[in-house]
Design a protein around this motif. Structure first.
Motif, PDB file in Angstrom:
ATOM      1  N   LEU A 174       0.826  -1.214   0.000  1.00  0.00           N
ATOM      2  CA  LEU A 174       0.000   0.000   0.000  1.00  0.00           C
ATOM      3  C   LEU A 174       0.858   1.261   0.000  1.00  0.00           C
ATOM      4  CD1 LEU A 174      -2.914  -0.820   2.476  1.00  0.00           C
ATOM      5  CD2 LEU A 174      -3.096  -0.321   0.025  1.00  0.00           C
ATOM      6  N   VAL A 175       1.892   1.275   0.823  1.00  0.00           N
ATOM      7  CA  VAL A 175       2.781   2.441   0.893  1.00  0.00           C
ATOM      8  C   VAL A 175       3.423   2.688  -0.473  1.00  0.00           C
ATOM      9  CG1 VAL A 175       4.954   3.284   1.888  1.00  0.00           C
ATOM     10  CG2 VAL A 175       3.175   2.353   3.385  1.00  0.00           C
ATOM     11  N   GLU A 212       2.266   1.780  -3.433  1.00  0.00           N
ATOM     12  CA  GLU A 212       1.233   2.234  -4.367  1.00  0.00           C
ATOM     13  C   GLU A 212       0.844   3.685  -4.099  1.00  0.00           C
ATOM     14  OE1 GLU A 212      -2.088  -0.467  -4.664  1.00  0.00           O
ATOM     15  OE2 GLU A 212      -0.740  -2.197  -4.797  1.00  0.00           O
ATOM     16  N   ILE A 213       0.696   4.043  -2.842  1.00  0.00           N
ATOM     17  CA  ILE A 213       0.349   5.423  -2.490  1.00  0.00           C
ATOM     18  C   ILE A 213       1.465   6.379  -2.929  1.00  0.00           C
ATOM     19  CG2 ILE A 213       0.012   7.025  -0.557  1.00  0.00           C
ATOM     20  CD1 ILE A 213      -1.514   4.686   0.851  1.00  0.00           C
ATOM     21  N   THR A 214       2.711   5.987  -2.694  1.00  0.00           N
ATOM     22  CA  THR A 214       3.845   6.808  -3.104  1.00  0.00           C
ATOM     23  C   THR A 214       3.828   7.022  -4.612  1.00  0.00           C
ATOM     24  OG1 THR A 214       5.140   6.032  -1.220  1.00  0.00           O
ATOM     25  CG2 THR A 214       6.367   6.992  -3.065  1.00  0.00           C
ATOM     26  N   ASN A 244       1.190   6.772  -6.573  1.00  0.00           N
ATOM     27  CA  ASN A 244       0.015   7.586  -6.898  1.00  0.00           C
ATOM     28  C   ASN A 244       0.276   9.068  -6.631  1.00  0.00           C
ATOM     29  OD1 ASN A 244      -1.622   5.478  -7.795  1.00  0.00           O
ATOM     30  ND2 ASN A 244      -2.328   5.016  -5.737  1.00  0.00           N
ATOM     31  N   LEU A 245       0.949   9.364  -5.518  1.00  0.00           N
ATOM     32  CA  LEU A 245       1.270  10.766  -5.212  1.00  0.00           C
ATOM     33  C   LEU A 245       2.182  11.362  -6.281  1.00  0.00           C
ATOM     34  CD1 LEU A 245       1.860  10.601  -1.356  1.00  0.00           C
ATOM     35  CD2 LEU A 245       0.046  11.891  -2.528  1.00  0.00           C
ATOM     36  N   VAL A 250      -8.124  11.327   4.994  1.00  0.00           N
ATOM     37  CA  VAL A 250      -7.435  11.779   3.777  1.00  0.00           C
ATOM     38  C   VAL A 250      -6.882  13.187   3.991  1.00  0.00           C
ATOM     39  CG1 VAL A 250      -7.734  12.400   1.341  1.00  0.00           C
ATOM     40  CG2 VAL A 250      -8.764  10.294   2.229  1.00  0.00           C
TER      41      VAL A 250
END
Length: 171
Positions: free
Chosen positions: A12-13, A15-17, A19-20, A140
């Motif tokens: 998740l980390v 993927e979030i990185t 995505n950011l 969020v």
């Protein structure tokens, strides 16, 4: 060679990185499209964003603070403000408390152009946010505030670590 399997959190980390990073690039491309459409260079765009952000916080920016934020000399800031004022993006007003102080505001014409361009994005953003309940939005929001602060802290550390060089006129 043995490769450790990532935990769900690590996935998740990552993927979030990613995505950011993609969001930042996409947002920059949208901003540059607006700038190109209206004959603005990157410094002009950054100045408009600084003026808008300051107004949204209820603390209009001064030319001096704008120069500090953009790392521009006094003369470059004056030329920048003159140019943006001439084309109707910003206006200068005297502070009502201290008449010696000049405050920069988004001009009506500039605001109209920005609204017209960004209105469809605003509608899309509203659609996405409508999919989240208030508790989710609060998480969020906290995440975005903390990530933004982390990024600004890193930016400031990088600026501080650079050897002093004369400000280069930009614009």
């Amino acid at each position: 060679m043995y490769r450790r399997r990532e935990t769900h959190r690590e996935q998740l980390v990552a993927e979030i990185t990613n995505n950011l990073r993609r969001y930042a690039v996409d947002a920059q491309q949208v901003s540059h499209a607006f700038a190109n459409l209206h004959g603005l260079n990157p410094t002009d765009l950054n100045a408009l964003l600084a003026v808008m952000d300051a107004e949204l916080l209820g603390d209009p920016i001064t030319p001096g603070r704008l120069g500090e934020q953009l790392n521009l000399s006094s003369g470059s800031v004056t030329a920048l403000i003159d140019r943006l004022e001439r084309v109707g993006h910003i206006r200068r007003d005297r502070d009502t408390v201290d008449r010696r102080k000049v405050l920069l505001h988004y001009a009506d014409q500039g605001m109209t152009l920005a609204r017209e361009f960004f209105r469809p994005l605003g509608a899309r953003t509203d659609t996405v946010m409508d999919r989240f309940n208030e508790d989710e939005l609060a998480v969020v929001h906290r995440f975005m505030v903390e990530m933004s602060e982390s990024l600004r802290t890193h930016r400031d550390a990088v600026r501080a670590a650079r050897p002093e060089s004369p400000r280069r006129p930009t614009g």
